[in-house]
Design an enzyme around this catalytic site. Structure first.
Site, PDB file in Angstrom:
ATOM      1  CD  GLU A  35      -2.462   1.557   0.320  1.00 49.16           C
ATOM      2  OE1 GLU A  35      -2.546   3.025  -0.073  1.00 49.16           O
ATOM      3  OE2 GLU A  35      -3.332   0.688  -0.051  1.00 49.16           O
ATOM      4  CB  THR A  45     -11.849   1.422   1.756  1.00 48.05           C
ATOM      5  OG1 THR A  45     -11.865   0.726   0.614  1.00 48.05           O
ATOM      6  CG2 THR A  45     -12.130   0.421   3.010  1.00 48.05           C
ATOM      7  CB  SER A  49     -22.136   6.086   4.352  1.00 47.18           C
ATOM      8  OG  SER A  49     -22.710   5.011   3.645  1.00 47.18           O
ATOM      9  CG  HIS A  53     -26.818  -0.335   0.696  1.00 45.85           C
ATOM     10  ND1 HIS A  53     -27.649   0.742   0.616  1.00 45.85           N
ATOM     11  CD2 HIS A  53     -25.572   0.065   0.487  1.00 45.85           C
ATOM     12  CE1 HIS A  53     -26.933   1.578   0.700  1.00 45.85           C
ATOM     13  NE2 HIS A  53     -25.471   1.266   0.550  1.00 45.85           N
TER      14      HIS A  53
END
Length: 155
Positions: A35, A45, A49, A53
């Protein structure tokens, strides 16, 4: 120079999920996740929020609806098994205009057809019910219209 069997580039949710899956499924493989940032989930990421879902809006029998239902079930099972905290805060969808009632009925029907759990239509004295729920929210209590949703949205 270190030799590896698998190189995963990117430490977002997808890269970490791939690395975890490879290590848990093929423990004999030497995997390396690289990374560019100084930590994981520093971009998209880390800015999501956090909503899980439930498949309430998706077309019946669509892949999205099926994946939402299955994913919701699996993420809660995973969190429970690994003692990870989460909140089932509920979602309240309100028709604020008379012409939105048909849309609300369609959303309810769609959610039911998709197999969304704990969906109910609140029909009693709506004005009084909403007034009570609003004050409950203002005082910091949680509202559970359906425990499968995290955010409270109004249409």
């Amino acid at each position: 120079m270190q030799k590896v069997d698998c190189l995963i580039v990117g430490g977002g949710i997808l890269g970490v999920a791939v690395a975890r899956h490879l290590q848990s499924t093929f423990s004999h493989l030497k995997c390396l996740l690289v990374e560019k940032e100084n930590g994981l989930a520093k971009h998209q990421t880390g800015h999501n929020s956090g909503v899980i879902h439930a498949g309430i809006y998706y077309k019946t029998d669509s892949l999205k609806a099926k994946l939402c239902i299955e994913g919701l079930k699996r993420i809660y099972e995973y969190c429970d098994a690994n003692h990870l905290p989460y909140k089932k805060c509920g979602k309240l969808i309100v028709a604020v205009e008379r012409d939105q009632l048909e849309r609300l009925d369609n959303i309810y029907r769609q959610a039911t057809e998709n197999g969304v759990q704990d969906v109910k239509m609140l029909i009693a004295d709506v004005e009084q019910q909403l007034h009570l729920e609003y004050h409950r929210l203002q005082s910091g209590n949680q509202l559970f219209a359906s425990e499968n949703y995290k955010n409270i949205n109004f249409i």
